[in-house]
Design a protein around this motif. Structure first.
Motif, PDB file in Angstrom:
ATOM      1  N   GLY A 131       0.934  -1.232   0.008  1.00  0.00           N
ATOM      2  CA  GLY A 131       0.220  -0.012   0.110  1.00  0.00           C
ATOM      3  C   GLY A 131       0.953   1.239   0.112  1.00  0.00           C
ATOM      4  N   GLY A 132       0.570   2.247   0.957  1.00  0.00           N
ATOM      5  CA  GLY A 132       1.511   3.413   1.157  1.00  0.00           C
ATOM      6  C   GLY A 132       2.611   3.394   1.871  1.00  0.00           C
ATOM      7  N   THR A 133       2.995   2.170   2.506  1.00  0.00           N
ATOM      8  CA  THR A 133       4.154   1.678   3.148  1.00  0.00           C
ATOM      9  C   THR A 133       5.125   0.934   2.426  1.00  0.00           C
ATOM     10  N   PHE A 134       6.500   1.367   2.630  1.00  0.00           N
ATOM     11  CA  PHE A 134       7.716   0.969   1.962  1.00  0.00           C
ATOM     12  C   PHE A 134       8.575   0.993   3.093  1.00  0.00           C
ATOM     13  N   GLY A 135       9.673   0.195   2.564  1.00  0.00           N
ATOM     14  CA  GLY A 135      10.862   0.165   3.547  1.00  0.00           C
ATOM     15  C   GLY A 135      11.900  -0.853   2.993  1.00  0.00           C
ATOM     16  N   THR A 136      12.935  -1.232   3.696  1.00  0.00           N
ATOM     17  CA  THR A 136      13.840  -2.165   3.483  1.00  0.00           C
ATOM     18  C   THR A 136      14.342  -3.270   4.599  1.00  0.00           C
ATOM     19  N   ARG A 137      14.196  -4.389   4.336  1.00  0.00           N
ATOM     20  CA  ARG A 137      14.616  -5.513   5.032  1.00  0.00           C
ATOM     21  C   ARG A 137      15.852  -5.797   5.012  1.00  0.00           C
TER      22      ARG A 137
END
Length: 194
Positions: free
Chosen positions: A95-101
């Motif tokens: 959705g509107g959430t993003f990031g890095t793992r």
């Protein structure tokens, strides 16, 4: 009256900054920390989720790129610093959430895992749960050392031991409560003219 309020306020503040769900013992911060596996299960990896950061915001990782340590797997200090070797770095979006793992993980060969972090208790003064840490880091040590350098602050940081589910070779996240400091660097004022 203020004489009685201030000690009580101190206790409230101290309780507010303590982790609420202590499922891991940790010494350090995001860039460099020991974490104890006290989940009750052998973990086969560890994951750090950095919401709001892109992979390009990761500057270095412990056991991986940027720190000058060997990136192999295991316990030999001439080959590796963490049993899982270099982590993988991958972006996610929902959705509107993003990031890095940043994921440190054992390898499953269809019948078993090459490495796992046993569950248990362990006392560490910090910076010890790795091959150069000086505590005899081995397959039986119930902690590991991880670290991620970033060029920006994450909106939210989530830490998880990766635990095997009922299906062999399939891992799920066992969330860990670790403090995540936010850094705010304020440049020095320019020198006065003249």
């Amino acid at each position: 009256m203020s004489r009685h309020i201030l000690p009580g306020l101190g206790l409230v503040i101290a309780a507010a900054v303590m982790p609420t769900a202590a499922s891991a013992g940790v010494i350090g911060m995001l860039g460099n920390f020991d974490v104890i596996n006290d989940t009750g299960k052998t973990a086969h990896g560890f994951e750090i989720e950095l919401e709001g950061l892109h992979a390009s915001d990761i500057t270095d990782t412990f056991g991986g790129v940027g720190r000058g340590f060997p990136s192999g797997r295991g316990f030999d200090p001439s080959n590796s610093v963490v049993r899982y070797g270099a982590p993988t770095i991958s972006e996610y979006s929902s959705g509107g959430t993003f990031g890095t793992r940043v994921t440190y993980m054992g390898l499953f060969d269809g019948t078993g895992w090459d490495y796992g972090t046993p569950s248990g208790s362990f006392v560490t003064p910090g910076d010890n749960c790795w091959s150069g840490g000086g505590v005899g880091y081995s397959a039986s040590t119930p902690c590991d050392h991880f670290g991620v350098g970033t060029s920006a602050n994450a909106l939210k940081t989530t830490y998880s031991w990766l635990l095997e589910t009922a299906a062999p070779g399939v891992l799920s996240n066992g969330t860990v409560s670790l403090p995540a400091p936010a850094w705010n660097i304020i440049p020095a004022a320019p020198p006065a003219a003249g």
